[in-house]
Design a protein around this motif. Sequence first.
Motif, PDB file in Angstrom:
ATOM      1  N   GLN A   1       0.742  -1.142   0.021  1.00 39.42           N
ATOM      2  CA  GLN A   1       0.214  -0.056  -0.166  1.00 39.42           C
ATOM      3  C   GLN A   1       0.759   1.236   0.009  1.00 39.42           C
ATOM      4  OE1 GLN A   1      -3.534  -0.095  -0.472  1.00 39.42           O
ATOM      5  NE2 GLN A   1      -2.962   2.200  -0.973  1.00 39.42           N
ATOM      6  N   ALA A   2       1.747   1.187   0.840  1.00 39.64           N
ATOM      7  CA  ALA A   2       3.000   2.469   0.569  1.00 39.64           C
ATOM      8  C   ALA A   2       3.366   2.438  -0.662  1.00 39.64           C
ATOM      9  CB  ALA A   2       4.098   2.064   1.807  1.00 39.64           C
ATOM     10  N   VAL A   3       3.785   1.734  -1.168  1.00 37.97           N
ATOM     11  CA  VAL A   3       4.356   1.675  -2.718  1.00 37.97           C
ATOM     12  C   VAL A   3       3.216   2.398  -3.636  1.00 37.97           C
ATOM     13  CG1 VAL A   3       5.285   0.571  -4.795  1.00 37.97           C
ATOM     14  CG2 VAL A   3       6.038   0.013  -2.706  1.00 37.97           C
ATOM     15  N   ILE A   4       1.944   1.874  -3.585  1.00 34.98           N
ATOM     16  CA  ILE A   4       0.949   2.187  -4.348  1.00 34.98           C
ATOM     17  C   ILE A   4       0.414   3.767  -4.204  1.00 34.98           C
ATOM     18  CG2 ILE A   4      -1.562   2.124  -4.939  1.00 34.98           C
ATOM     19  CD1 ILE A   4       0.196  -0.307  -6.080  1.00 34.98           C
ATOM     20  N   ASP A   5       0.499   4.159  -2.807  1.00 39.36           N
ATOM     21  CA  ASP A   5       0.379   5.554  -2.514  1.00 39.36           C
ATOM     22  C   ASP A   5       1.462   6.588  -2.970  1.00 39.36           C
ATOM     23  OD1 ASP A   5      -1.830   4.702  -1.026  1.00 39.36           O
ATOM     24  OD2 ASP A   5      -1.053   4.707   1.057  1.00 39.36           O
ATOM     25  N   ARG A   6       2.648   6.050  -3.160  1.00 37.70           N
ATOM     26  CA  ARG A   6       3.967   6.843  -3.487  1.00 37.70           C
ATOM     27  C   ARG A   6       3.674   6.892  -4.881  1.00 37.70           C
ATOM     28  NH1 ARG A   6       7.680  10.888  -1.961  1.00 37.70           N
ATOM     29  NH2 ARG A   6       9.347  10.639  -3.305  1.00 37.70           N
ATOM     30  N   LEU A   7       3.586   5.771  -5.706  1.00 37.34           N
ATOM     31  CA  LEU A   7       3.939   5.690  -7.108  1.00 37.34           C
ATOM     32  C   LEU A   7       2.830   5.223  -7.846  1.00 37.34           C
ATOM     33  CD1 LEU A   7       7.214   3.312  -7.052  1.00 37.34           C
ATOM     34  CD2 LEU A   7       7.136   5.680  -6.778  1.00 37.34           C
ATOM     35  N   GLY A   8       1.716   5.365  -7.403  1.00 37.30           N
ATOM     36  CA  GLY A   8       0.524   4.886  -8.361  1.00 37.30           C
ATOM     37  C   GLY A   8       0.410   3.660  -8.680  1.00 37.30           C
ATOM     38  N   ALA A   9      -0.749   3.381  -9.563  1.00 34.92           N
ATOM     39  CA  ALA A   9      -0.669   1.979  -9.848  1.00 34.92           C
ATOM     40  C   ALA A   9       0.312   1.078 -10.575  1.00 34.92           C
ATOM     41  CB  ALA A   9      -2.125   1.781 -10.986  1.00 34.92           C
ATOM     42  N   ILE A  10       0.615  -0.248 -10.250  1.00 40.07           N
ATOM     43  CA  ILE A  10       1.576  -1.006 -10.842  1.00 40.07           C
ATOM     44  C   ILE A  10       1.298  -1.100 -12.380  1.00 40.07           C
ATOM     45  CG2 ILE A  10       2.624  -3.346 -10.755  1.00 40.07           C
ATOM     46  CD1 ILE A  10       1.722  -3.305  -7.865  1.00 40.07           C
ATOM     47  N   PRO A  11       2.315  -0.770 -13.195  1.00 41.21           N
ATOM     48  CA  PRO A  11       1.925  -0.905 -14.717  1.00 41.21           C
ATOM     49  C   PRO A  11       1.939  -2.311 -15.168  1.00 41.21           C
ATOM     50  CG  PRO A  11       4.325  -0.472 -14.005  1.00 41.21           C
ATOM     51  CD  PRO A  11       3.561  -0.392 -12.909  1.00 41.21           C
ATOM     52  N   PRO A  12       1.231  -2.676 -16.211  1.00 40.83           N
ATOM     53  CA  PRO A  12       1.328  -3.789 -16.893  1.00 40.83           C
ATOM     54  C   PRO A  12       2.544  -4.689 -17.149  1.00 40.83           C
ATOM     55  CG  PRO A  12       0.401  -2.183 -18.213  1.00 40.83           C
ATOM     56  CD  PRO A  12       0.538  -1.612 -16.970  1.00 40.83           C
ATOM     57  N   ALA A  13       2.482  -5.945 -17.064  1.00 45.80           N
ATOM     58  CA  ALA A  13       3.809  -6.343 -17.732  1.00 45.80           C
ATOM     59  C   ALA A  13       3.750  -6.425 -19.097  1.00 45.80           C
ATOM     60  CB  ALA A  13       3.450  -8.025 -17.399  1.00 45.80           C
ATOM     61  N   ASP A  14       5.150  -6.649 -19.595  1.00 43.64           N
ATOM     62  CA  ASP A  14       5.062  -6.447 -21.138  1.00 43.64           C
ATOM     63  C   ASP A  14       6.712  -7.065 -21.242  1.00 43.64           C
ATOM     64  OD1 ASP A  14       5.027  -5.709 -23.725  1.00 43.64           O
ATOM     65  OD2 ASP A  14       4.875  -3.334 -23.385  1.00 43.64           O
ATOM     66  N   ALA A  15       7.006  -7.131 -22.458  1.00 45.88           N
ATOM     67  CA  ALA A  15       8.563  -7.581 -22.866  1.00 45.88           C
ATOM     68  C   ALA A  15       8.940  -6.438 -24.074  1.00 45.88           C
ATOM     69  CB  ALA A  15       8.185  -8.950 -23.475  1.00 45.88           C
ATOM     70  N   PRO A  16       9.909  -5.964 -23.757  1.00 51.27           N
ATOM     71  CA  PRO A  16      10.698  -5.818 -22.622  1.00 51.27           C
ATOM     72  C   PRO A  16       9.608  -5.213 -21.227  1.00 51.27           C
ATOM     73  CG  PRO A  16      12.088  -4.836 -24.363  1.00 51.27           C
ATOM     74  CD  PRO A  16      10.492  -5.051 -24.947  1.00 51.27           C
ATOM     75  N   ASN A  17      10.147  -5.618 -20.078  1.00 55.07           N
ATOM     76  CA  ASN A  17       9.168  -5.412 -18.961  1.00 55.07           C
ATOM     77  C   ASN A  17       9.795  -3.862 -18.263  1.00 55.07           C
ATOM     78  OD1 ASN A  17       7.082  -6.106 -17.638  1.00 55.07           O
ATOM     79  ND2 ASN A  17       8.305  -7.147 -15.932  1.00 55.07           N
ATOM     80  N   SER A  18       9.946  -3.037 -19.099  1.00 49.98           N
ATOM     81  CA  SER A  18      10.690  -1.694 -18.902  1.00 49.98           C
ATOM     82  C   SER A  18       9.845  -0.884 -17.843  1.00 49.98           C
ATOM     83  CB  SER A  18      10.580  -0.727 -19.869  1.00 49.98           C
ATOM     84  OG  SER A  18      11.485  -1.331 -21.039  1.00 49.98           O
ATOM     85  N   ALA A  19       8.542  -0.824 -17.846  1.00 54.24           N
ATOM     86  CA  ALA A  19       7.658  -0.102 -16.895  1.00 54.24           C
ATOM     87  C   ALA A  19       7.727  -0.530 -15.585  1.00 54.24           C
ATOM     88  CB  ALA A  19       6.101  -0.093 -17.612  1.00 54.24           C
ATOM     89  N   ARG A  20       7.614  -2.007 -15.425  1.00 57.74           N
ATOM     90  CA  ARG A  20       7.665  -2.755 -14.182  1.00 57.74           C
ATOM     91  C   ARG A  20       8.949  -2.581 -13.565  1.00 57.74           C
ATOM     92  NH1 ARG A  20       3.649  -7.871 -13.543  1.00 57.74           N
ATOM     93  NH2 ARG A  20       1.816  -6.442 -13.342  1.00 57.74           N
ATOM     94  N   VAL A  21      10.054  -3.013 -14.361  1.00 55.74           N
ATOM     95  CA  VAL A  21      11.616  -2.746 -13.761  1.00 55.74           C
ATOM     96  C   VAL A  21      11.806  -1.390 -13.016  1.00 55.74           C
ATOM     97  CG1 VAL A  21      13.939  -2.779 -14.170  1.00 55.74           C
ATOM     98  CG2 VAL A  21      12.349  -4.620 -14.903  1.00 55.74           C
ATOM     99  N   THR A  22      11.267  -0.249 -13.997  1.00 53.59           N
ATOM    100  CA  THR A  22      11.495   1.032 -13.653  1.00 53.59           C
ATOM    101  C   THR A  22      10.623   1.412 -12.213  1.00 53.59           C
ATOM    102  OG1 THR A  22      11.923   1.570 -15.858  1.00 53.59           O
ATOM    103  CG2 THR A  22      11.389   3.432 -14.286  1.00 53.59           C
ATOM    104  N   TYR A  23       9.450   0.989 -12.120  1.00 49.71           N
ATOM    105  CA  TYR A  23       8.528   1.153 -11.154  1.00 49.71           C
ATOM    106  C   TYR A  23       9.346   0.276  -9.905  1.00 49.71           C
ATOM    107  CZ  TYR A  23       4.088   1.193  -8.545  1.00 49.71           C
ATOM    108  OH  TYR A  23       3.039   1.026  -7.474  1.00 49.71           O
ATOM    109  N   ALA A  24       9.842  -0.516  -9.832  1.00 46.07           N
ATOM    110  CA  ALA A  24      10.235  -1.445  -8.896  1.00 46.07           C
ATOM    111  C   ALA A  24      11.488  -0.770  -8.352  1.00 46.07           C
ATOM    112  CB  ALA A  24      10.671  -2.854  -9.126  1.00 46.07           C
ATOM    113  N   THR A  25      12.513  -0.272  -9.325  1.00 47.43           N
ATOM    114  CA  THR A  25      13.411   0.656  -8.863  1.00 47.43           C
ATOM    115  C   THR A  25      13.223   1.848  -8.020  1.00 47.43           C
ATOM    116  OG1 THR A  25      14.687  -0.191 -10.767  1.00 47.43           O
ATOM    117  CG2 THR A  25      15.493   1.640  -9.630  1.00 47.43           C
TER     118      THR A  25
END
Length: 478
Positions: A155-179
């Motif tokens: 919940q803290a991550v969602i509050d800070r960064l917004g919704a988790i982006p969808p998976a993709d290949a390359p999985n750029s949005a999710r890797v950047t979000y996790a960083t």
Amino acid sequence: MSTGSTLLVTFDGLRRDRVTAALMPNLFRFMEEGSDFLNSRSVFPSETRVAVTSTMTGCPPGAHGVVANQFIHPVRPDGLFRTAEWEDLELAAAAGQLLDCQTMGERMAAAGRTMAVVSTATMGASRMMNSSAHALGQPVFSVHGAPVSTPDLHQAVIDRLGAIPPADAPNSARVTYATRALIEVVYPRHNPDFCVLWMNEPDTSSHVFGVTSAETEAAQRMADANFGEILDWWQAGNGPDNIIVMSDHGQITGDAQLETLDILPAEFGRASIGAFSGIYLNDASDARKAEVVDWLVQQAFCGLVFASDSKGEAIDGALPWSAVRNDHPRGADIGFTLRATNCDKGWGPEIDRCLFAAWIKPGGGMHGGLNRGELSTVLAAQGPAYRKGFRSDVPCWLPDIIPTVLTTMGLPTTGCEGRPLVEALEGDDPRFGIAPDVARRTLMATRHGHIQHLRQWVIEGQTIVDCGWTEGTGGWTQ
């Protein structure tokens, strides 16, 4: 000795020879400036959940019991036990048959230290980074959300960064979000003594597009750019004392697909067919094992074969399970790889190829076997605990990482089968800076003209597999 906290950053599926100044300048520079382990290797089978578990326990599969990505397990008597699935892992944990070794999370809790995980990997792989995290109250953030993530951190991550982006290949949005989650939420909230960031690239893109494709190279650049953000943040005085970078395995090209997964006579028993395949015999007598091995080595799809008799010795025509440190009671009676190119005659991302069983398209990346391209990994470290500009040619592998971290924290390594990489460590301990003696040997098995080779290193009485290959008559060639 205690030089403080450590962040372990994983580039899933990254071959060491794909780390170049052009593709991954931040990682390339990090490896040059810190302690770089030139002969780092994965475990066998070189599959992600096996590799994760071996890393986080400091033990090989023969000790911890996750013997493959999927295998026959007592909690799944009528089907395959799938380590990617949360439900299956929960079943095994409830039965007390998930792991037979202490995890890093358990070690941190026992020592009064803290641990956190941030992962873009599968639910199962993320679980195995800290299999007891929920019970221990240790924070986890996964892009898959519940039940992998711990609710408050999610919940803290969602509050800070917004919704988790969808998976993709390359999985750029999710890797950047996790960083961003790591830098902006996990460290400010928890400041863990040990933290794992797992980026599932270039593995995802390699499987889909191929090891050397433009898309996979884009995934490498993206992962490296995120690592550069971490380095800038760290070098500004934030986060951990030390950073270790690793990959869990490499990838080679899936050149040709089996026409069917139904490649074994039904009377043998049950099987899991993949890059690494296991056979669970109806009759597991030594005589029956010998009959099945004799049949296997005459098949064009067959690569290296592993089978041990009731005394733990190799069945004629096979190599013993102990040779790859995967001799666990939950393991298959007989295991084999699908045929791959001969990595003793030459290897590289444009050369290494294999047969594959399913789910990728020809030309996609594959791993699980013993080709050097699958086993050769990235491992390097920087921080006050590690020597600067040090290049170590002493062989090492995934189970050595946690003993090394524990040693830099001044904590015991009892129960780990891996060894601390003391040759790279700074400090007053008389062991530090001293490289161990290394011996090299090659095991062989021959039957019906099918010749198998397994090259090993021996360090302080323990073996590490360098690579394996087959040659002889009757086998698949590209």
